[in-house]
Scaffold this active site. Structure first.
Site, PDB file in Angstrom:
ATOM      1  N   LYS A 260      31.114 -22.179 -42.230  1.00 54.65           N
ATOM      2  CA  LYS A 260      29.651 -22.072 -42.172  1.00 54.65           C
ATOM      3  C   LYS A 260      29.092 -22.522 -43.513  1.00 54.65           C
ATOM      4  O   LYS A 260      29.592 -22.116 -44.556  1.00 54.65           O
ATOM      5  CB  LYS A 260      29.230 -20.618 -41.884  1.00 54.65           C
ATOM      6  N   ARG A 334      34.714 -16.243 -28.687  1.00 55.09           N
ATOM      7  CA  ARG A 334      35.196 -16.408 -27.314  1.00 55.09           C
ATOM      8  C   ARG A 334      36.729 -16.345 -27.248  1.00 55.09           C
ATOM      9  O   ARG A 334      37.290 -15.987 -26.227  1.00 55.09           O
ATOM     10  CB  ARG A 334      34.637 -17.711 -26.725  1.00 55.09           C
TER      11      ARG A 334
HETATM   12  N1  BES Z   1      29.068 -15.459 -34.937  1.00 53.81           N
HETATM   13  C1  BES Z   1      28.587 -16.740 -34.579  1.00 53.81           C
HETATM   14  C2  BES Z   1      27.270 -16.693 -33.799  1.00 53.81           C
HETATM   15  C3  BES Z   1      26.065 -16.175 -34.519  1.00 53.81           C
HETATM   16  C4  BES Z   1      25.152 -17.043 -35.072  1.00 53.81           C
HETATM   17  C5  BES Z   1      25.803 -14.818 -34.553  1.00 53.81           C
HETATM   18  C6  BES Z   1      24.031 -16.549 -35.690  1.00 53.81           C
HETATM   19  C7  BES Z   1      24.673 -14.334 -35.195  1.00 53.81           C
HETATM   20  C8  BES Z   1      23.781 -15.201 -35.746  1.00 53.81           C
HETATM   21  C9  BES Z   1      29.597 -17.452 -33.716  1.00 53.81           C
HETATM   22  O1  BES Z   1      30.933 -17.134 -33.950  1.00 53.81           O
HETATM   23  C10 BES Z   1      29.438 -18.914 -33.970  1.00 53.81           C
HETATM   24  O2  BES Z   1      29.616 -19.317 -35.094  1.00 53.81           O
HETATM   25  N2  BES Z   1      29.121 -19.667 -32.936  1.00 53.81           N
HETATM   26  C11 BES Z   1      28.921 -21.048 -33.050  1.00 53.81           C
HETATM   27  C12 BES Z   1      29.483 -21.685 -31.800  1.00 53.81           C
HETATM   28  C13 BES Z   1      29.520 -23.190 -31.842  1.00 53.81           C
HETATM   29  C14 BES Z   1      30.529 -23.656 -32.874  1.00 53.81           C
HETATM   30  C15 BES Z   1      29.891 -23.690 -30.471  1.00 53.81           C
HETATM   31  C16 BES Z   1      27.431 -21.358 -33.159  1.00 53.81           C
HETATM   32  O3  BES Z   1      26.634 -20.701 -32.495  1.00 53.81           O
HETATM   33  O4  BES Z   1      27.081 -22.207 -33.965  1.00 53.81           O
HETATM   34 ZN    ZN Z   2      31.771 -18.298 -35.532  1.00 56.95          ZN
END
Ligand code: BES
Ligand code: ZN
Ligand code: ZN
Length: 486
Positions: A260, A334
């Site tokens: 991130k 997931r």
């Molecule tokens: N934990 C995150 C999702 C999230 C984003 C929670 C903002 C709370 C606030 C999750 O694991 C994630 O990073 N998801 C990705 C998925 C993508 C790579 C398909 C996302 O949402 O960017």
């Molecule tokens: Zn994530």
């Protein structure tokens, strides 16, 4: 926590009084009790929630007026909760320790009184564990007329709010104080306190069960994963097959090698809000002895980087044998949920509900105002939606069209873990659906799991979203299933 005491009024100098006047509509006049109007020292008005007058003389401390909004039927209950929270804040700002509510029963129905107390009670939460200087809330006791509420309800509300506050605490704890092992230790402690049972699988057991999703995400971590099973199976349960609750327990999400960037990593301690909701719901239902058979499952790990961490293109195998081509290590939720959902099959559940801070895409749709929902059973989703409306944790359904599933096709494995640039909530849900063979609802709580400003009964940080929702849902099921011949 505030104590609600069902006591007949004993008007003493040390106890202040709160008078709540309810009006049918905003234009109606209110009548101040005789003799009070001369005592005005200080006036505070709150346009949004009513009218507050603070009296510093004698024992009368606050008069507040609640005007019912007759047009917005669904939101009425939330308005009353917010009114309770506003009254609490007004009392706090005056550093009042004890109050008794007068005139509370006249305008509010029994249900409305419970909502008011719920709002008051939820509003008192604070998280100052890591502050050198801690401020204690001043309000300790609220006295109520004996007939104002059903006495058992006060105790039940107390336990529910305690559980919601605990969920907020869990979300607010950073990774260096709450990793997967510490989460499990806490869960065991809470289970003993509240009366449900726990089983915690360690890494060796998780390996034995071939939980490749949980192990894969954990590869980059120094802390081993845990897989937590919570059981509440009372002898008087009205259901035979369990309701299974699954919570995403990513204790911190760096994204892994799909790191991130910028501010996106901030606040990712919240990524275990699903786990917090499941544990707290178990606490609430067991301490209130709800006659319902419920199992909670929490796969817990952090998502970090090391020499061993997953890289994209890796292929992992979920416990049910499904192979997954990892295309983004940040789509880790997931992967851990897949193992938990596959594990849930053995219970032959009547319904499985998973709660997960799964996608930024869900947060973009709902903000903190609601929850994105998907699932395979329309009537169960409708039931949950009704609970969502009553507790003001509203649900918004996203499509489960088969085209979304096609986006998850991999050339070399059974699935890939991302679907591309469209329909992020739906593709995530479709991925999860692959591991279910039962009635199932998925709740993406990425938006409402935490908030950035204090508002109503929410405080900056964890919200405890999901706990009141699931509690209401379970309570409603008990009510319906207890009806003879149903
Ligand atoms: N934990 C995150 C999702 C999230 C984003 C929670 C903002 C709370 C606030 C999750 O694991 C994630 O990073 N998801 C990705 C998925 C993508 C790579 C398909 C996302 O949402 O960017
Ligand atoms: Zn994530
Ligand atoms: Zn995550």
């Amino acid at each position: 926590m505030i104590k609600f005491q069902l006591d007949t009024f004993d008007v003493s100098k040390s106890v202040s009084q709160v008078i709540v006047i309810t009006l049918k509509n905003k234009s109606e006049n209110y009548n101040l009790p005789t003799g009070i109007s001369q005592k005005i020292d200080k006036l505070i008005t709150d346009k949004e929630n009513g009218f507050f007058t603070l009296y510093d003389k004698d024992t009368i401390k606050l008069v507040s007026v609640f005007a019912k909004n007759e047009s917005a039927v669904v939101n009425d209950s939330e308005e009353i909760r917010l009114f309770g929270a506003a009254v609490f804040k007004a009392l706090e700002s005056e550093k009042i320790e004890k109050v008794q509510l007068l005139g509370f029963s006249e305008g509010f129905s029994i249900c409305e009184r419970a909502l008011f107390l719920e709002g008051m009670s939820l509003a008192q939460y604070r998280f100052d564990k890591y502050k050198k200087k801690k401020t204690k809330p001043s309000l300790t006791t609220v006295y109520l007329e004996k007939s104002a509420v059903v006495s058992g309800e006060i105790e039940a509300l107390h336990n529910l709010v305690k559980a919601v506050s605990f969920a907020k605490d869990l979300v607010n704890e950073p990774l260096n104080y709450l990793n997967a092992l510490q989460f499990s230790e806490l869960a065991v402690k809470m289970a003993e306190e509240c009366g449900f049972t726990t089983e915690v699988f360690d890494k060796a057991k998780i390996q034995e069960l071939n939980m490749g999703g949980l192990l894969g995400v954990n590869q980059g971590s120094d802390t081993p994963p845990t897989f937590n099973i919570f059981t509440h199976k009372p002898a008087d349960a009205v259901n035979k097959k369990p309701l299974v609750l699954v919570g995403k327990g990513v204790m911190f999400d760096t994204g892994g090698y799909s790191l991130k960037t910028g501010n996106y990593m901030l606040d990712m301690k919240t990524d275990m809000a699903g786990a917090a909701a499941v544990l707290a719901t178990m606490m609430a239902i067991s301490s209130n002895k709800l006659p319902y058979y419920v199992i909670g499952l929490v796969p817990a790990t952090d998502n970090k980087i090391s020499a061993n961490a997953l890289v994209v293109d890796d292929i992992i195998t979920i416990s049910d044998g499904t192979t997954v081509e990892v295309q983004n290590t940040d789509a880790e939720g997931r992967l851990v949920l897949a193992d938990a959902l596959a594990f849930a099959k053995q219970f032959k559940p009547e319904l499985v509900i998973d709660l997960a801070t799964l996608t930024g895409a869900a947060a973009a749709i709902t903000g903190s105002f609601g929850i994105a929902m998907a699932g395979n059973n329309k009537s169960e989703m409708a039931n949950l939606k009704t609970s969502g409306d009553s507790v003001y944790e509203r649900l918004m359904e996203v499509p489960m069209w088969r085209e979304f599933e096609e986006l998850l096709k991999s050339e070399i494995a059974d699935l890939k873990n991302i679907g591309g640039s469209i329909g992020g909530v739906s593709t995530a849900a479709k991925f999860l659906e692959h591991f279910t063979d039962y009635n199932w609802i998925h709740l993406d709580i990425a938006g409402p799991a935490s908030v950035k400003t204090n508002k109503g009964y929410m405080q900056v940080g964890g919200t405890g979203v999901g706990v009141r929702l699931l509690y209401d849902f379970i309570q409603t099921r008990i009510r319906l299933q207890s009806v003879p011949n149903k």
